[in-house]
Scaffold this motif. Structure first.
Motif, PDB file in Angstrom:
ATOM      1  N   MET A  73      24.063  15.190   3.612  1.00 24.84           N
ATOM      2  CA  MET A  73      23.277  14.306   3.821  1.00 24.84           C
ATOM      3  C   MET A  73      24.371  12.596   3.267  1.00 24.84           C
ATOM      4  SD  MET A  73      20.008  13.469   2.243  1.00 24.84           S
ATOM      5  CE  MET A  73      20.000  14.133   0.993  1.00 24.84           C
TER       6      MET A  73
ATOM      7  N   ALA B  86      20.326  10.300  -0.935  1.00 24.44           N
ATOM      8  CA  ALA B  86      21.780   9.859   0.409  1.00 24.44           C
ATOM      9  C   ALA B  86      22.236   9.293  -0.905  1.00 24.44           C
ATOM     10  CB  ALA B  86      20.851  10.268   1.488  1.00 24.44           C
TER      11      ALA B  86
ATOM     12  N   VAL C 144      20.557  11.623   7.706  1.00 17.14           N
ATOM     13  CA  VAL C 144      19.400  11.957   6.382  1.00 17.14           C
ATOM     14  C   VAL C 144      18.390  12.575   7.509  1.00 17.14           C
ATOM     15  CG1 VAL C 144      18.473  10.845   4.694  1.00 17.14           C
ATOM     16  CG2 VAL C 144      20.127   9.775   4.976  1.00 17.14           C
TER      17      VAL C 144
END
Length: 281
Positions: free
Chosen positions: A229, A164, A234
């Motif tokens: 993401m 992410a 996330v």
């Protein structure tokens, strides 16, 4: 979370369950996992001429993620030696969203509303409920299974947060994903050569079709998740992605002939309620 992102993450969940089912079919699950990741790397390698080169700040995260994937593949394969798909998969996948949610708030500055947090907790609770009873007459959780599954979850949380961060810093999720898989495939090939010997690749040859199918599913599933993401918190993507346990349950029942006790059906309803909360609140 926007509807297109929501639907794509659900698609990624189905693909993820598909390639994990192949781990249960293989005779040596670590080799099967490695074959799938190497095949995914080869697919990604073919795509590299068509994507941008990652920014310098993304490379440390690509390297870290590749290392964490080694631990993930290793402990996932070990967990499958102690339990069936319908038990291992929920434990490993269902334990990671809580770690991701906590660390994403602390490290990435992501924020969840009360409704989103409630949906995440209900969804995770349903996933854990699904693992209460194992298949083939087993019940409860043995120590080896639990330990390997929780270690798998820790590695999942680690590489999820790394990717992410890396994709966000790169500003191009597709570029990040393709280079990540190419590097990851090369790293897994090196691990196999060092730990099992170069001759091991000859054992993988007859299984290239299954490996390629699993690799393509793995590549598509996680590339979608990485992109998602960059579009949503996330923790939400991580939790929603774990609805893959529903698809794993279906695969286990229909293809692997694993039993489907009532408690797992109840767990499906709890997971569905968690998804509804995430989507509607």
């Amino acid at each position: 979370m926007d509807t297109p992102v929501f639907l794509l993450v659900i698609t990624a969940a189905a693909l993820h369950a598909g390639w994990n089912a192949l781990l249960k079919i293989g005779l040596d699950r670590f080799l099967t996992a490695s074959l799938i990741q190497i095949a995914a790397g080869l697919v990604a390698l073919a795509a590299l001429p068509f994507v941008a080169f990652p920014k310098p700040e993304a490379w440390p995260w690509i390297g870290l993620s590749a290392l964490l994937h080694i631990g993930y593949n290793s402990y996932l394969a070990r967990a499958y030696q102690h339990g069936d798909l319908g038990q291992v998969y929920p434990l490993a996948r269902g334990s990671s969203p809580l770690l991701v949610a906590l660390l994403a708030v602390l490290l990435l500055g992501d924020r969840l509303t009360a409704g989103e947090l409630a949906g995440l907790l209900v969804l995770v609770g349903g996933i854990w409920l699904m693992a209460v009873r194992g298949g083939h007459g087993k019940s409860g959780l043995n120590r080896s299974l639990l330990g390997c599954a929780l270690m798998t979850a820790a590695f999942i949380a680690g590489y999820t947060l790394a990717d992410a961060t890396g994709a966000r810093s790169n500003g191009d999720a597709l570029s990040y994903s393709m280079w990540l898989f190419a590097v990851n495939g090369a790293v897994m090939a090196a691990v196999i050569a060092l730990t099992r010997g170069p001759g091991t690749f000859l054992q993988l040859g007859p299984h290239w079709r299954g490996g390629l199918a699993g690799g393509a599913m793995s590549l598509a599933a996680y590339s979608i998740a990485i992109w998602a993401m960059t579009q949503a918190p996330v923790a939400l993507v991580s939790a929603l992605r774990e609805t893959s346990v529903l698809f794993a349950l279906l695969i286990g029942a229909l293809l692997l002939k694993e039993p489907l006790p009532p408690i797992r059906l109840l767990a499906c309803g709890v997971i569905a309620a968690g998804v509804a909360l995430l989507r509607l609140l």
